[in-house]
Design a protein around this motif. Structure first.
Motif, PDB file in Angstrom:
ATOM      1  N   ARG A 431       0.849  -1.190   0.000  1.00 16.90           N
ATOM      2  CA  ARG A 431       0.000   0.000   0.000  1.00 16.90           C
ATOM      3  C   ARG A 431       0.887   1.243   0.000  1.00 16.90           C
ATOM      4  O   ARG A 431       1.789   1.386   0.805  1.00 16.90           O
ATOM      5  CB  ARG A 431      -0.903   0.007   1.236  1.00 16.90           C
ATOM      6  CG  ARG A 431      -1.788  -1.190   1.355  1.00 16.90           C
ATOM      7  CD  ARG A 431      -2.692  -1.090   2.573  1.00 16.90           C
ATOM      8  NE  ARG A 431      -1.950  -0.815   3.782  1.00 16.90           N
ATOM      9  CZ  ARG A 431      -1.370  -1.747   4.524  1.00 16.90           C
ATOM     10  NH1 ARG A 431      -1.419  -3.007   4.149  1.00 16.90           N
ATOM     11  NH2 ARG A 431      -0.720  -1.414   5.619  1.00 16.90           N
ATOM     12  N   THR A 448      -5.060   4.480  -7.248  1.00 12.46           N
ATOM     13  CA  THR A 448      -3.788   4.165  -6.606  1.00 12.46           C
ATOM     14  C   THR A 448      -3.676   2.664  -6.447  1.00 12.46           C
ATOM     15  O   THR A 448      -4.671   1.930  -6.511  1.00 12.46           O
ATOM     16  CB  THR A 448      -3.720   4.814  -5.221  1.00 12.46           C
ATOM     17  OG1 THR A 448      -4.743   4.229  -4.404  1.00 12.46           O
ATOM     18  CG2 THR A 448      -3.930   6.307  -5.304  1.00 12.46           C
ATOM     19  N   THR A 450      -3.378   1.066  -3.782  1.00  9.07           N
ATOM     20  CA  THR A 450      -4.210   0.645  -2.664  1.00  9.07           C
ATOM     21  C   THR A 450      -5.653   0.479  -3.097  1.00  9.07           C
ATOM     22  O   THR A 450      -6.293  -0.528  -2.788  1.00  9.07           O
ATOM     23  CB  THR A 450      -4.117   1.683  -1.523  1.00  9.07           C
ATOM     24  OG1 THR A 450      -2.757   1.805  -1.135  1.00  9.07           O
ATOM     25  CG2 THR A 450      -4.952   1.253  -0.338  1.00  9.07           C
ATOM     26  N   VAL A 451      -6.195   1.469  -3.817  1.00  2.04           N
ATOM     27  CA  VAL A 451      -7.582   1.386  -4.273  1.00  2.04           C
ATOM     28  C   VAL A 451      -7.775   0.142  -5.122  1.00  2.04           C
ATOM     29  O   VAL A 451      -8.715  -0.628  -4.953  1.00  2.04           O
ATOM     30  CB  VAL A 451      -7.969   2.652  -5.059  1.00  2.04           C
ATOM     31  CG1 VAL A 451      -9.296   2.449  -5.763  1.00  2.04           C
ATOM     32  CG2 VAL A 451      -8.042   3.843  -4.121  1.00  2.04           C
ATOM     33  N   THR A 452      -6.856  -0.093  -6.043  1.00  2.00           N
ATOM     34  CA  THR A 452      -7.008  -1.217  -6.962  1.00  2.00           C
ATOM     35  C   THR A 452      -6.931  -2.536  -6.233  1.00  2.00           C
ATOM     36  O   THR A 452      -7.716  -3.443  -6.468  1.00  2.00           O
ATOM     37  CB  THR A 452      -5.925  -1.140  -8.051  1.00  2.00           C
ATOM     38  OG1 THR A 452      -5.893   0.176  -8.576  1.00  2.00           O
ATOM     39  CG2 THR A 452      -6.208  -2.114  -9.166  1.00  2.00           C
ATOM     40  N   GLU A 454      -7.444  -3.180  -3.024  1.00  2.00           N
ATOM     41  CA  GLU A 454      -8.615  -3.346  -2.168  1.00  2.00           C
ATOM     42  C   GLU A 454      -9.839  -3.715  -2.993  1.00  2.00           C
ATOM     43  O   GLU A 454     -10.675  -4.518  -2.564  1.00  2.00           O
ATOM     44  CB  GLU A 454      -8.868  -2.067  -1.375  1.00  2.00           C
ATOM     45  CG  GLU A 454      -7.845  -1.808  -0.271  1.00  2.00           C
ATOM     46  CD  GLU A 454      -8.077  -0.491   0.433  1.00  2.00           C
ATOM     47  OE1 GLU A 454      -8.935   0.286  -0.043  1.00  2.00           O
ATOM     48  OE2 GLU A 454      -7.400  -0.226   1.434  1.00  2.00           O
ATOM     49  N   THR A 455      -9.945  -3.121  -4.181  1.00  2.00           N
ATOM     50  CA  THR A 455     -11.059  -3.436  -5.066  1.00  2.00           C
ATOM     51  C   THR A 455     -11.046  -4.901  -5.454  1.00  2.00           C
ATOM     52  O   THR A 455     -12.070  -5.589  -5.408  1.00  2.00           O
ATOM     53  CB  THR A 455     -10.984  -2.557  -6.321  1.00  2.00           C
ATOM     54  OG1 THR A 455     -11.156  -1.199  -5.944  1.00  2.00           O
ATOM     55  CG2 THR A 455     -12.051  -2.943  -7.321  1.00  2.00           C
ATOM     56  N   LEU A 796     -14.264   3.631 -12.079  1.00  5.77           N
ATOM     57  CA  LEU A 796     -14.370   4.455 -10.878  1.00  5.77           C
ATOM     58  C   LEU A 796     -15.564   5.392 -10.956  1.00  5.77           C
ATOM     59  O   LEU A 796     -15.954   5.832 -12.041  1.00  5.77           O
ATOM     60  CB  LEU A 796     -13.100   5.286 -10.671  1.00  5.77           C
ATOM     61  CG  LEU A 796     -11.856   4.502 -10.282  1.00  5.77           C
ATOM     62  CD1 LEU A 796     -10.998   4.241 -11.501  1.00  5.77           C
ATOM     63  CD2 LEU A 796     -11.050   5.253  -9.240  1.00  5.77           C
ATOM     64  N   ASP A 808     -11.553  13.255  -2.510  1.00  2.06           N
ATOM     65  CA  ASP A 808     -11.085  11.863  -2.388  1.00  2.06           C
ATOM     66  C   ASP A 808     -12.221  10.934  -1.970  1.00  2.06           C
ATOM     67  O   ASP A 808     -12.086  10.113  -1.071  1.00  2.06           O
ATOM     68  CB  ASP A 808      -9.929  11.789  -1.382  1.00  2.06           C
ATOM     69  CG  ASP A 808      -9.199  10.454  -1.472  1.00  2.06           C
ATOM     70  OD1 ASP A 808      -9.232   9.836  -2.550  1.00  2.06           O
ATOM     71  OD2 ASP A 808      -8.617  10.030  -0.455  1.00  2.06           O
ATOM     72  N   ARG A 810     -14.441   8.206  -3.585  1.00  2.00           N
ATOM     73  CA  ARG A 810     -14.616   7.413  -4.795  1.00  2.00           C
ATOM     74  C   ARG A 810     -14.910   5.969  -4.452  1.00  2.00           C
ATOM     75  O   ARG A 810     -14.502   5.469  -3.402  1.00  2.00           O
ATOM     76  CB  ARG A 810     -13.356   7.478  -5.667  1.00  2.00           C
ATOM     77  CG  ARG A 810     -12.923   8.888  -6.021  1.00  2.00           C
ATOM     78  CD  ARG A 810     -11.668   8.875  -6.844  1.00  2.00           C
ATOM     79  NE  ARG A 810     -11.228  10.229  -7.113  1.00  2.00           N
ATOM     80  CZ  ARG A 810     -10.283  10.852  -6.414  1.00  2.00           C
ATOM     81  NH1 ARG A 810      -9.695  10.231  -5.406  1.00  2.00           N
ATOM     82  NH2 ARG A 810      -9.925  12.079  -6.726  1.00  2.00           N
ATOM     83  N   ALA A 812     -14.624   2.070  -6.482  1.00  2.00           N
ATOM     84  CA  ALA A 812     -13.962   1.469  -7.635  1.00  2.00           C
ATOM     85  C   ALA A 812     -14.298  -0.008  -7.714  1.00  2.00           C
ATOM     86  O   ALA A 812     -14.522  -0.672  -6.698  1.00  2.00           O
ATOM     87  CB  ALA A 812     -12.446   1.659  -7.538  1.00  2.00           C
TER      88      ALA A 812
END
Length: 912
Positions: A431, A448, A450-452, A454-455, A796, A808, A810, A812
């Motif tokens: 992360r 980012t 992290t977002v990806t 976690e998604t 997103l 911030d 969002r 995804a």
């Protein structure tokens, strides 16, 4: 079929028995191989079925047709094993009907019933669809049962028409739907498991590079295999020794008294490829390479050898593997501890993490079904291990520590299926906010790592923790306790009020529900506990509670339908004068398995987590910190919620999508711009039209006069009097930040003045302007796509406008989106209340927002060349949505079907 788009190179894939074959287009250099297949490797009866007769010229004619100069109407694929052509599949378009193609198959007799034809057909279906073919047609003899079975098992609908001993077969390729993908998945899973048998259930093992030096890696692994009681044959290979640690040594794999299923390589980097070659020639089916430090050339050689000899590979840079099945008892790794036999599957990339996990699991008493240190992960991956554990009949918990995903969509698809059977836990490693740096668009900035990551985990139902400690904490709970309900209302019970408050705070921090206990339950607890006890939630039993009273309290709460989980916090007190007075006895003497999960917090214990053994032989997880216990319960709740949701189908393509036109646009752009780049405004509009995305009217004009005329035209069309001008130049991304946007221009004079300002400010960079009608106000959203190189396409949605990075906010999802994704993405936004109406504001057209997401999902999956697409702002109102600014960037990337069976190609082993 105007132009044939063959696969750009060969790919490797697994047959039904786990054998590796290479699939590639046939060409002029393959004439002898094609002739040999039909003339020498097929019996007279096979040729009769293939050619409807016994013509001696038929093989020669087939070779000339399939390996002649390239023809756009012909697609021909061959399957190669050990350098020999073992099967071919071809289709040729019907004259006058370019959307239909005549299909033919041929497989060498000694390769029948191994899935050659089916695998070739899957790849031919993919290639044909890429070339605009919608239907396969074939004439077969009625007694050709083998080919009829291939068609029936493919997973596509098959229509047959019988005529005088022949059967006309019609296969519509456009119906390659979820049923087809499930059939392909099942064949892939079965082949993958078969290929891993030599690795994880070997009957014989050799250690190549076993050293005479005590403490060396090779000797350590050899000794561990022997000490663990491996049930099969064990051989050492060392050309310079006759004996290693009491085992007879042989100079090479070819001199062994038998053929090993598995070879463990502990040789210098320069010798890895040659050692692997010797193993392949000797018939070895799987390698574990412990060696690290391979350069690019050695990596390519190693992978080439493994593919050519049909060997599965773990590593290089692997700690080793272990299989605790009593029928195998293989421990071929050089960690310090012996894994306990059990039901937890463990796969790691880092050897250090692997050692730590094995030690912690052993200390907890959690046994392992199989352990694999993936190392540099050239071949065998976490996806392979999930499919093995799904099928091994022993694993009921999977622990993964992986830093990358070779095929994330395949991984996600497998994990979605497997997590319905048992939990998959992982560490969300890597992360970092660094992914925001250098991002070219708002959408890319939002995506980012992290977002990806976690998604991916969330969509797949994987339990993602933040550390090894949290992973072990959660494993202890899921291994020993039942799941709570999806609501997970927690009752906190303590014998010290302060600890109970800390536990209550921990529950709140992790989002666990703490409901007020019903009055009848409160009354019942008051009758059971000491008079000074508090029967609110948290329940403070006070230090005066006896083990019997505490046990009765816990039993009462467990039976209540108001409580879904128990968190019991105990501290030693001065009132505990003997073992029988210790409140811990309420746990140890009671049942480990209740209707609901129970986690204990013992502040006095010396280790962060352990499993308490109860009188019935079961276990209860015990933690030193309430936060650790609460996080574990929260992960259990999330899994319960996931299982409570029925599987959701992929969202159907909305009407008006034209992927063929979009592909033509992409191909044309990349032909003119081989390195890729941002689409100009006109091409952006054209791309949006291909998928029916709601982009406002945009008129591109290169000069002042054209700009004024465009503004006048918009007013005459009945739009608002005010227009917007946006300056444009190639490579431009953030218009507002560059001062390239002017709004509210109501007169021709204002339009002229603005164009001149743009010309003066931006000079020679300016190539023109975009003129748009002034949009009515609404809620500004961000929607977009980013094609992540590791995870694939990501869609997103968030709050938009110029402050989108500041907000911030969002949601995804990895594409393709499911119907549930369309419903949950807007609801996940922190500002979701703004969409449904807030403080008297009207609700936006949520169905229109979801329609945009569905269109973006299909655009992202249809066009792998789409690197970024940004709709910001997407203005949402009660009467629909409208995008007033958009940008899209393309990159040259090959078309990739994530459902097509093939073995991964690691970057380290790619050709230059």
């Amino acid at each position: 079929m105007s132009t044939a788009q063959h696969p750009p190179r060969s790919v490797e894939a697994l047959l039904a028995d786990g054998t590796t074959v290479s699939i590639r287009p046939l060409g002029p250099s393959d004439h002898a191989a094609v002739l040999g297949l039909h003339a020498e490797r097929m019996s007279d009866d096979s040729r009769r079925l293939r050619f409807f007769g016994a013509s001696r010229r038929a093989p020669q004619l087939a070779a000339e047709r399939l390996s002649g100069p390239p023809r756009p109407e012909l697609l021909a694929l061959g399957a190669w094993a050990g350098g020999e052509l073992v099967g071919e599949a071809d289709c040729e378009t019907v004259p006058g009907h370019p959307e239909a193609a005549e299909l033919a198959l041929a497989v060498a007799d000694d390769w029948h019933h191994r899935g050659v034809a089916t695998l070739l057909l899957e790849h031919l279906v993919h290639a044909a669809r890429q070339n605009g073919i919608h239907t396969f047609e074939a004439d077969t003899l009625a007694d050709n049962r083998a080919v009829h079975r291939v068609f029936s098992d493919l997973g596509l609908p098959v229509r047959r028409r019988f005529e005088q001993g022949e059967v006309r077969v019609h296969v519509p390729l456009d119906e390659a739907d979820e049923h087809y993908r499930e059939a392909v998945d099942e064949r892939g899973r079965s082949a993958d498991v078969a290929s891993l048998a030599a690795l994880l259930r070997p009957a014989s093992v050799t250690v190549v590079g076993a050293s005479r030096r005590p403490g060396s890696v090779g000797q350590s692994v050899l000794l561990k295999i022997r000490q663990a009681g491996f049930t099969g044959e064990l051989w050492a290979v060392n050309p310079y020794a006759a004996e290693i640690a009491g085992e007879r040594a042989y100079p090479s794999p070819s001199t062994l008294p038998g053929t090993p299923d598995l070879a463990v390589l502990a040789v210098p980097p320069i010798a890895v490829a040659s050692a692997a070659e010797e193993c392949g020639r000797a018939g070895v089916r799987a390698l574990v390479v412990l060696t690290s430090g391979l350069d690019a050339d050695a990596a390519r050689q190693l992978m080439h050898v493994c593919r050519r000899h049909s060997m599965r590979l773990v590593g290089p840079n692997s700690l080793g593997i272990a299989q605790t099945d009593p029928a195998i008892r293989l421990d071929a790794e050089f960690g310090g501890a012996f894994p306990l036999p059990g039901t937890a599957g463990v796969a790691v990339q880092s050897g250090g993490v692997g050692i730590a996990l094995l030690e912690r699991l052993a200390w907890l008493g959690i046994g392992v079904s199989s352990f694999v240190s993936l190392g540099d992960k050239y071949d065998v991956s976490g996806n392979d291990l999930l499919q093995w554990w799904e099928s091994d009949g022993r694993t009921d918990l999977a622990l993964l520590h992986v830093e990358s995903f070779g095929n994330p969509r395949a991984f996600s698809r497998t994990a979605r299926r497997v997590t319905r059977r048992f939990p998959i836990l992982t560490v969300d490693a890597g992360r970092s906010p660094a992914g925001r740096r250098g991002a070219a668009s708002h959408t890319a900035a939002a995506a980012t790592p992290t977002v990806t990551r976690e998604t991916l985990f969330r969509q797949a139902g994987i339990t993602a923790t933040r550390s090894i400690a949290e992973l072990v904490d959660t494993a202890a709970l899921l291994h020993s306790q039942p799941l709570p309900s999806a609501r997970c209302a927690v009752a906190v019970v303590s014998n010290a009020g302060g600890v109970g408050i800390l536990a209550a705070d921990a529950c709140a921090d992790t989002g666990l529900t703490q409901l007020e206990l019903p009055s009848d339950l409160v009354t019942e607890l008051r009758d059971l506990l000491p008079g000074s006890a508090s029967t609110a939630n948290p329940v403070d039993t006070t230090a005066a509670v006896t083990p019997g009273q505490l046990a009765a309290c816990l039993d009462t709460l467990s039976r209540s339908r108001a409580v879904d989980a128990l968190l019991v916090c105990l501290v030693p007190t001065a009132l505990t004068t003997a073992a029988q007075d210790d409140p811990l006895r309420a746990l140890l003497d009671g049942p480990a398995h209740r209707r609901i999960p129970l986690a204990a917090v013992l502040l006095s214990q010396e280790v962060p987590v352990r499993l308490l053994t109860c009188a019935d032989g079961g276990h209860i997880p015990s933690y030193t910190d309430p936060q650790d216990a609460a996080r574990a319960l929260a992960h259990a709740r999330d899994r319960a919620r996931r299982l409570a949701e029925p599987p959701s189908p992929e969202a159907a393509a909305p009407p008006g999508c034209d992927p063929a036109a979009a592909r033509r646009l992409v191909e044309s752009f990349l032909t003119a711009n081989p390195g890729g780049g941002w689409l100009d405004p006109a091409l952006t509009v054209e791309l949006f039209d291909c998928y029916g995305l709601p982009l406002t009217i945009s008129i591109w004009t290169p000069d002042e006069h054209g700009t004024v005329v465009a503004a006048q035209s918009l007013r005459q069309l009945g739009h608002r009097r005010e227009v917007v001008l946006k300056a444009y130049w190639p490579g431009q991304v953030h218009k507002s930040a560059a001062g390239a946007v002017r709004t509210g221009l109501a007169t021709d004079t204002q339009v002229r003045q603005t164009f001149r300002e743009f010309t003066e400010r931006f000079g020679s960079r300016l190539t023109g302007v975009v003129v748009q009608p002034m949009a009515a106000p609404g809620l500004e959203l961000l929607a977009g796509v980013v094609q992540d190189r590791v995870f694939g396409p990501l869609v997103l949605l968030g709050l938009g406008g110029t402050a989108t990075e500041v907000l911030d906010d969002r949601a995804a999802r990895l594409a393709p989106l499911t119907e549930r994704d369309l419903a949950t993405m807007p609801a996940e936004l922190r500002g979701s209340a703004l969409l449904s109406g807030h403080q008297g504001a009207p609700a936006v057209d949520l169905a229109a927002v979801q329609d945009v997401l569905a269109r973006l999902s299909h655009l992202a999956t249809d066009l792998p060349q789409l690197a970024e697409l940004d709709l910001n702002p997407l203005i949402a109102r009660p009467d629909g949505v409208l995008c007033v600014d958009a940008r899209a960037r393309l990159e040259p990337r090959p078309s990739f079907d994530p459902y097509l069976r093939r073995l991964r190609r690691p970057a380290a082993a790619e050709e230059d």
